[in-house]
Write a protein that holds these residues in place. Structure first.
Motif, PDB file in Angstrom:
ATOM      1  N   GLY A 187     -38.870  26.881  33.088  1.00 16.17           N
ATOM      2  CA  GLY A 187     -40.385  27.321  32.929  1.00 16.17           C
ATOM      3  C   GLY A 187     -40.886  26.957  31.628  1.00 16.17           C
ATOM      4  O   GLY A 187     -41.896  27.745  31.164  1.00 16.17           O
ATOM      5  N   ASP A 188     -40.529  26.002  31.072  1.00 16.52           N
ATOM      6  CA  ASP A 188     -41.003  25.754  29.466  1.00 16.52           C
ATOM      7  C   ASP A 188     -41.297  24.195  29.415  1.00 16.52           C
ATOM      8  O   ASP A 188     -41.387  23.988  28.173  1.00 16.52           O
ATOM      9  N   GLU A 189     -41.412  23.477  30.535  1.00 13.36           N
ATOM     10  CA  GLU A 189     -41.895  22.020  30.276  1.00 13.36           C
ATOM     11  C   GLU A 189     -43.078  21.777  29.638  1.00 13.36           C
ATOM     12  O   GLU A 189     -43.660  20.903  28.847  1.00 13.36           O
ATOM     13  N   GLU A 190     -44.349  22.651  30.117  1.00 11.81           N
ATOM     14  CA  GLU A 190     -45.707  22.643  29.528  1.00 11.81           C
ATOM     15  C   GLU A 190     -45.802  23.140  28.598  1.00 11.81           C
ATOM     16  O   GLU A 190     -47.099  23.110  27.748  1.00 11.81           O
ATOM     17  N   GLY A 191     -44.858  24.005  27.950  1.00  7.67           N
ATOM     18  CA  GLY A 191     -44.977  24.779  26.557  1.00  7.67           C
ATOM     19  C   GLY A 191     -44.335  23.904  25.527  1.00  7.67           C
ATOM     20  O   GLY A 191     -44.208  22.815  25.387  1.00  7.67           O
ATOM     21  N   PRO A 192     -43.858  24.778  24.561  1.00  6.10           N
ATOM     22  CA  PRO A 192     -43.022  24.074  23.305  1.00  6.10           C
ATOM     23  C   PRO A 192     -41.973  23.111  23.771  1.00  6.10           C
ATOM     24  O   PRO A 192     -41.426  22.511  22.742  1.00  6.10           O
ATOM     25  N   ALA A 193     -41.256  23.404  24.769  1.00  2.00           N
ATOM     26  CA  ALA A 193     -40.110  22.658  25.435  1.00  2.00           C
ATOM     27  C   ALA A 193     -38.897  22.946  24.527  1.00  2.00           C
ATOM     28  O   ALA A 193     -38.012  22.192  24.404  1.00  2.00           O
TER      29      ALA A 193
END
Length: 384
Positions: free
Chosen positions: A136-142
């Motif tokens: 759930g973090d690819e579009e965020g800071p990753a």
């Protein structure tokens, strides 16, 4: 006998109704865990620092033949909802189009693989394991998504032999492109320190702008390379030069420049950082100013050399689309940059030119087509 296969279009619509704007989970991973556990997958939530992640495996742990899939259920913000033809989380269907934020990038790709994997384990269980690592973090800071999943897998003795990332890869038509690598990316913020003063008395000030202009020109004109067999030439783009100075009669105290370099496998983040530091030092010496350069590497360039894995995927694509896909390294970064340190990784998914747009939408026919291709990829892999 009734058809018990999972409908990937319905699953996509159900995922679209989950408002999973980074970093919110929105119910998407809960839904996938329910579906996968019902099909016999062993599931674990691997949440870290508020980021939701899901690991799922069918088959024995540590098997030498473990086919992995990586994807994400988080989406970018919707923008102005009034600009949308349909509410972005209502999953409205118009003809062949299914509308919603994340329809293209990449809830449809996740749904297609889940449907293909569930069908395989229920009809022809593989001699090996199927692993899904969904973040759930690819579009965020990753920083706490796929990275956290891979670190957890290593600690638990879980491993993928190969991995397919389901990001949208096709420019125009389903099947026209596979990604076998990605360029690296490095961001830099460069600050030239001067001394503020009145423009009528320049001898009492130190204008940072001449040094900044010289540095910007020097960096922009530099040819990093001419490209390689699998990569386009590296490119440097200046994205901002600012002083924060609204007055026309004031020499500013400082100037800041931001830039990004997308680079191929002739370079590393470290080598480009060192080059930027040297260039800043040269200009600083000529102009008698202080220049500081801070860099952040968001991903290194990597290549999965064409071979058995990419050939297998290309064969399945050609079988069902009639197209011979281009093997490409173009585009931005993806979580494949993390997976490539774990196992060979290739990306293949839907047509991507509507991702992140207002009225993001996906062809239902393409979702079905991608599911068929994913099913064939799994069959080919486990049949050897």
């Amino acid at each position: 006998m009734a058809d018990t296969r999972l409908d990937p279009v319905i699953l996509t619509a159900d995922l679209l109704r989950c408002p999973s704007v980074t970093p919110e989970e929105g119910g998407a991973l809960v839904l996938l865990q329910t579906v996968l556990e019902a099909a016999g997958f062993e599931c674990h939530r691997v949440d870290r620092n508020g980021t939701a992640n899901l690991f799922a495996r069918f088959g024995p742990k540590g098997h030498a033949r473990s086919f992995g899939f990586n994807g994400h259920t988080d989406v970018v913000p919707i923008g102005a909802e009034a600009d949308w033809s349909h509410p972005p989380f209502d999953a409205v269907r118009e003809g062949d189009w299914l509308y919603g934020r994340g329809a293209t990038d990449m809830k449809s790709g996740v749904a297609a693989f889940v449907a293909a994997a569930v069908d395989m384990v229920q009809t022809a269980p593989p001699d090996g394991a199927i692993i899904l690592a969904i973040t759930g973090d690819e579009e965020g800071p990753a920083t706490d998504g796929t990275v956290a999943l891979l670190e957890w897998m290593e600690a638990q003795g879980e491993a993928m032999s190969v991995c397919l990332v389901g990001e949208p890869t096709c420019p125009e038509t389903l099947g026209d492109m596979i990604k076998i690598g990605r360029r690296g990316s490095i961001n830099a913020q460069i600050t030239v320190a001067g001394k503020q003063g009145h423009v009528a008395y320049p001898h009492k000030a130190q204008n940072p702008m001449p040094a900044m202009a010289a540095l910007a020109d020097r960096l922009s004109r530099h040819v990093l390379d001419e490209g390689t067999a699998h990569f386009d030439p590296s490119n440097l783009q200046i994205t901002a030069i600012e002083t924060g100075n609204p007055a026309s009669n004031v020499i500013p105290a400082r100037s800041e420049m931001r830039l990004n370099i997308r680079f191929n496998d002739l370079h590393s983040g470290a080598s480009l950082d060192a080059w930027l530091q040297r260039e800043c030092a040269k200009v600083a010496a000529v102009h008698g100013v202080q220049i500081a350069c801070e860099t952040r590497i968001s991903g290194e360039a990597f290549l999965t050399a064409p071979g058995a894995f990419s050939d297998l995927i290309a064969a399945a694509v050609a079988q069902h689309t009639g197209l011979q896909p281009i093997l490409s390294t173009t585009g931005g970064t993806s979580d494949a940059r993390f997976v490539q340190r774990h196992c060979p990784v290739v990306e293949f998914g839907l047509v991507g030119h509507r991702m992140h747009e207002v009225d993001e939408r996906v062809s239902c026919q393409d979702i079905q087509g991608l599911t068929v291709i994913y099913s064939d990829i799994l069959r080919r892999y486990f049949e050897g």
